[in-house]
Scaffold this active site. Structure first.
Site, PDB file in Angstrom:
ATOM      1  N   ARG A 189      -4.417   7.384   6.487  1.00  0.00           N
ATOM      2  CA  ARG A 189      -5.273   5.996   6.965  1.00  0.00           C
ATOM      3  C   ARG A 189      -4.464   5.691   8.646  1.00  0.00           C
ATOM      4  O   ARG A 189      -5.622   4.765   8.940  1.00  0.00           O
ATOM      5  CB  ARG A 189      -3.462   5.083   6.048  1.00  0.00           C
ATOM      6  CG  ARG A 189      -4.109   5.057   4.136  1.00  0.00           C
ATOM      7  CD  ARG A 189      -3.508   4.277   4.062  1.00  0.00           C
ATOM      8  NE  ARG A 189      -3.557   4.466   2.442  1.00  0.00           N
ATOM      9  CZ  ARG A 189      -3.635   3.647   1.137  1.00  0.00           C
ATOM     10  NH1 ARG A 189      -2.024   2.823   1.354  1.00  0.00           N
ATOM     11  NH2 ARG A 189      -4.004   3.521  -0.399  1.00  0.00           N
ATOM     12  N   TYR A 238     -12.783   5.392   2.483  1.00  0.00           N
ATOM     13  CA  TYR A 238     -11.948   6.395   1.743  1.00  0.00           C
ATOM     14  C   TYR A 238     -10.157   6.060   2.234  1.00  0.00           C
ATOM     15  O   TYR A 238     -10.269   5.224   3.176  1.00  0.00           O
ATOM     16  CB  TYR A 238     -11.920   7.398   1.993  1.00  0.00           C
ATOM     17  CG  TYR A 238     -12.579   8.182   3.476  1.00  0.00           C
ATOM     18  CD1 TYR A 238     -11.773   7.207   4.582  1.00  0.00           C
ATOM     19  CD2 TYR A 238     -13.162   9.158   3.323  1.00  0.00           C
ATOM     20  CE1 TYR A 238     -11.841   8.278   5.867  1.00  0.00           C
ATOM     21  CE2 TYR A 238     -13.448   9.958   4.399  1.00  0.00           C
ATOM     22  CZ  TYR A 238     -13.457   9.390   5.682  1.00  0.00           C
ATOM     23  OH  TYR A 238     -13.293  10.071   7.590  1.00  0.00           O
ATOM     24  N   GLU A 239      -9.751   6.652   2.034  1.00  0.00           N
ATOM     25  CA  GLU A 239      -8.379   6.456   1.559  1.00  0.00           C
ATOM     26  C   GLU A 239      -6.980   5.410   0.861  1.00  0.00           C
ATOM     27  O   GLU A 239      -6.925   4.817   1.736  1.00  0.00           O
ATOM     28  CB  GLU A 239      -7.217   7.296   3.511  1.00  0.00           C
ATOM     29  CG  GLU A 239      -8.154   8.059   3.786  1.00  0.00           C
ATOM     30  CD  GLU A 239      -7.842   9.501   2.670  1.00  0.00           C
ATOM     31  OE1 GLU A 239      -6.961   8.988   2.134  1.00  0.00           O
ATOM     32  OE2 GLU A 239      -8.440  10.657   3.188  1.00  0.00           O
ATOM     33  N   GLY A 240      -8.095   5.046   0.488  1.00  0.00           N
ATOM     34  CA  GLY A 240      -7.842   3.206  -0.380  1.00  0.00           C
ATOM     35  C   GLY A 240      -8.784   1.925   0.516  1.00  0.00           C
ATOM     36  O   GLY A 240      -8.719   2.412   1.913  1.00  0.00           O
ATOM     37  N   GLN A 273      -5.861  -2.656   1.088  1.00  0.00           N
ATOM     38  CA  GLN A 273      -5.114  -2.377   2.602  1.00  0.00           C
ATOM     39  C   GLN A 273      -4.595  -3.833   2.555  1.00  0.00           C
ATOM     40  O   GLN A 273      -3.613  -3.693   2.721  1.00  0.00           O
ATOM     41  CB  GLN A 273      -6.074  -1.722   3.035  1.00  0.00           C
ATOM     42  CG  GLN A 273      -6.412  -0.193   3.750  1.00  0.00           C
ATOM     43  CD  GLN A 273      -5.707   0.645   3.309  1.00  0.00           C
ATOM     44  OE1 GLN A 273      -4.247   1.000   3.737  1.00  0.00           O
ATOM     45  NE2 GLN A 273      -5.643   1.505   1.923  1.00  0.00           N
TER      46      GLN A 273
END
Lengths: 593, 593
Positions: free
Chosen positions: B295, B439-441, B446
């Site tokens: 992240r 991406y990555e959440g 977040q």
């Protein structure tokens, strides 16, 4: 595969309940536009948009246009769709009956145009550009020119283009180099290179009527020496039949981020025969006739991409099961709740919805003023509506496209990783919407036009009339408790605008950079206040019926409230920023960048 | 053709003048990182970024990756660049010396990573993902696993991946179906389909170490039954040599909006041999080790695309001649002024610059806290830095990517129509930057992580420490007239944050939807306040030297002022929006969308 359903309910609500177009039956064209006829037109328009144009949107993006031996091939299906479109009479909906058009109000045309642009923006540009070229010839052309071109453009047999930009000159048309040399027969020989010509060459029509800005040698420097010319792809015999090709050819197609279904051409003019449109050296005036029409069309495109991307995001949010509502499971029988239960997904959808419905109202409201400006027998009404058109054109162009793009991005975000994959169609909406912030005058130019020209013209007559209208609305409804929150936003917004204008008058004249530095924030502030007014008008129209069984009206009021609470607060920060002035913006030396 | 020049001056300013990393010589790795060594590393890093990676960025976009007979071919030049990259030792810069890494501080690694991502984001993802997989094995692996994998991953001989998403499950990993069946020898047979696997198959390395989330049959439902497995593409013999291929294959490559140079794979696991990493059913913990590192890397990518696109926009704005300054012609000898004279062009450039420099400060400041958290001998310092890392990870991921994307769009806008053409490279920055918000959440996740988890954990210890730090700064500098405007912004920002947190405590517990509805606005508010603090720290560091001949320091102060006047005002509108609560956001029935 992306979907599109024309928002017919919202469209009728605006035409009938908010704008009440039946009140304008005294204007030419309006009397024929009975509610039944309009309803039939919208339903047929929705059909062609949904069934013919939308299925070709992703095809057009994937295939793009191809230049083969000087001819441009449009994507599979575009030619057939175009034939269906013009055979249905859609290209002449609002055009003059004298030349074969149906003479319907612009406010009806704009509704259909929204559907077309939502379904397939790249396709819609072909007839759209014909429409802008048509307007320029209608207003500035000689009788002979009108006879020669208009009916075939209305029927869609021929199409039109705008040729402005050259490699070294876009915004600053004074730098233009394309030359037009007068010939003995009254025609001109046009030579030069034009770039970024949308629909500049294609296989949809038998002829293409290029409107080309060029410079007659010996004329004044700068923009004052620019004239506008009609340059047909195929010359036209006296009997109207086509003669051999003219000296204009497509040098290449631009490879671009989006709108792949439309051919963006480099056009080379090599001693092409052209005919002066309007007066010598007065090309900018005629160009602005086209440009203003095109700018409203581009604003409409911004809305169109926000609307269609919203529909797809909303459908996905109702289907995609992921996670559980943080306020308690909503669908215990499913493996997870649909993501529409999550507030942050709602935030994105509601932001889009509040914009789409508000912007649609403003667009139709402005289009109606366009009809009034053109057709009203009342001179003062005419002037006011014409002022509004001038004032709102840069606003609609820039505000709708900045936001339309941002909301297409939001819609893509709702789909997560799936939105990044081409197949979903969501990233195409983003790529297509992106051009709308740029073409027909980049949005920064619109902001400068608004602040530097439109606010000040005729001693601020247009904006003062608009503020007065807001004031009248507030006075009329200040006792209405159910409308209080909306009237409050209009009141606040009116105050912000007055504050901003006061600041501009105090600083902008002394230091023009202060006006330039304020321009984009002013434009967005004005956009928010205009939408606040539209939401107030819609709330008022929905209010009486909101108690009934039909959730349409109560949803309208809920969305209106969302706009005031969650969208409108940005107005204050735009005001704060614009009042900061130009100093810190201009402080660095150019080399420091 | 796009350009990139590593902003070495700004990077050194942050490391030396703002963060003063020479003060941390007591921490392992820092003593070796002398100013001369760091300067040499940054210069060499800039060289490889500018000369090797950047020239391949547009090639990678245009060619993309191709799946041929089960093997993925990366774009022309990527393999050679990768070899140069790993031979230069860049893949092991901050890795443990025990396994062949150079053990340099993370804060130095992050500077190099920024350069790599700016030069070629799609390329940078290959070593980047190896780094995240490396971290997970380093922290959760057995000694034997570390021996087997780490040195070859550090040397770049092998690469790594993360396998989380499945077609029906992204954010909600509890829905995961991939199975891991225990075998008698202690290994597992992994079967299932993973999608969106970046760098999932390629020709850059001799082996690929997939880290795969899967479910051991009979374990708990939901995320509590998920374990993490090491699944190498080629099995590994006891002597470290490669055995035959494992049961994992690339089913297809995703066609996507951008990052074409990186292979986004559908990976099919068919009885593939996997090795448990960490404890059974504790996969989420190990996954978060990777994820948090990833992240921060994604936040860095957001900054990187904003920086490189800014550089190209600034160069264009200095070259492109168009129009005249509204405050009077600046270059009378040229046919027009360069567009950098126009305030609205400045606005876009200054917005980008104020973000880039502020975000860079926050990124490096956070990376330094990462080093302290890992290496400090002082337990309370360690805890505070670790808290900061936790708190700031979702902020950096989401705020930097929302803004990084928006600024890439701004930069593209500076080029007008030319920015929409692929050749300029500007639209690639936009398309590449777009994935970072997803991406990555996705960024909404977040925001929820920040508001729902990070703010509250340990009774708010992290955010309270941050607020205390702001308060200390204000106290220390409240008499400093030259810093007054920056201290004022920090004071205001601290008040906003406290107000927002008070509102959240009052409403968020009663109605979790209120917290969810506030999350994204809170995140952006927090981002603005954090950047205001960074700008205050930078202004303080620049203040003493601003009177000298070097314009770097006075430009820093001018940009700091721009941030306060023209960027920070959004904080107030985020506060107003978040305090509006969830009611209007959640009012519509799901079917109404």
């Amino acid at each position: 595969m992306a979907i599109y359903n024309a928002p017919l309910r919202d469209m009728s609500f605006l035409l009938n309940d908010v704008l009440q177009i039946d009140k304008y039956a005294n204007l030419p064209g309006f009397a024929d536009a009975t509610p039944d006829l309009i309803s039939a037109i919208l339903e047929e328009g929705a059909k062609i948009a949904q069934e013919v144009l939308q299925p070709l949107n992703q095809v057009g993006d994937k295939e793009g246009c191809h230049l083969i031996d000087g001819e441009v091939k449009t994507p599979t299906g575009f030619k057939g769709a175009y034939d269906t479109f013009v055979q249905g009479g859609w290209s002449g909906l609002t055009a003059e009956p004298e030349y074969g058009g149906q003479g319907l109000p612009n406010v009806v045309g704009v509704v259909v145009n929204e559907m077309v642009a939502s379904a397939n923006m790249a396709f819609g540009m072909y007839p759209g550009l014909t429409g802008t070229a048509y307007s320029a010839i209608l207003i500035h052309g000689s009788d002979a020119q009108k006879q020669t071109y208009l009916s075939k453009m209305i029927s869609g047999q021929w199409s039109g283009t705008m040729n402005l930009t050259e490699p070294h000159c876009g915004t600053d048309l004074g730098l233009m180099r394309t030359k037009a040399e007068p010939q003995d027969d009254g025609s001109y020989k046009i030579s030069g290179t034009k770039i970024f010509v949308s629909a500049g060459e294609h296989d949809l029509t038998e002829n293409i009527i290029h409107l080309v800005l060029a410079r007659i040698p010996g004329g004044p420097d700068g923009v004052k020496g620019i004239s506008l010319f009609i340059v047909p792809k195929f010359l036209i015999n006296d009997d109207g039949s086509l003669a051999p090709r003219n000296g204009v050819s497509c040098g290449s197609l631009e490879e671009k981020m989006g709108i792949h279904g439309n051919s963006t051409c480099v056009l080379n003019y090599d001693q092409a025969t052209g005919y002066l449109l309007g007066a010598e050296h007065k090309g900018m005036r005629a160009m602005f006739t086209m440009m203003n029409k095109a700018r409203l069309g581009v604003g409409l495109q911004g809305l169109s991409q926000s609307e269609v991307s919203y529909q797809n995001a909303a459908a996905y949010a109702n289907e995609r099961l992921q996670g559980r509502s943080i306020s308690g499971t909503k669908f215990p029988d499913k493996p997870a709740d649909p993501i529409i239960v999550h507030p942050d997904i709602r935030r994105m959808l509601m932001d889009q919805r509040a914009f789409n419905e508000g912007a649609r109202a403003l667009l139709y409201w402005t289009a109606l003023h366009g009809d009034i400006a053109l057709k009203s027998p009342d001179e003062s009404e005419k002037i006011k509506s014409d002022d509004y058109m001038d004032l709102l054109t840069p606003l609609i162009k820039a505000y709708f496209t900045d936001k339309g793009f941002a909301h297409a991005v939001n819609a893509q975000q709702v789909l997560g990783g799936h939105g990044y994959i081409r197949e979903s169609g969501m990233e195409q909406f983003v790529r297509d919407a992106r051009i709308t912030m740029i073409y027909e005058g980049a949005n920064g130019i619109q902001a400068l036009d608004l602040v530097g020209r439109k606010l000040a013209s005729d001693s601020g007559r247009a904006i003062l009339a608009f503020l007065e209208e807001l004031g009248d609305f507030v006075k009329q409804h200040e006792g209405d408790r159910e409308l209080a929150v909306f009237v409050g936003a209009v009141t606040l917004g009116k105050g912000y605008l007055e504050d901003a204008m006061g600041w501009l008058m105090e600083h902008g004249l002394k230091n023009p950079d202060d006006a330039g530095a304020a321009s984009t924030d002013f434009l967005h502030l004005f956009g928010l206040v205009s939408l606040a007014y539209m939401w107030a008008l819609m709330a008022k129209a929905a209010q009486d019926k909101a108690g009934g069984d039909d959730p349409f009206y109560s949803n309208k009021l809920k969305t209106a409230r969302y706009f005031v609470e969650r969208v409108f607060p940005d107005a204050a920060s735009h005001l704060a920023k614009l009042k900061a002035g130009a100093d810190s913006m201009m402080a660095l030396d150019a080399e420091a960048f």
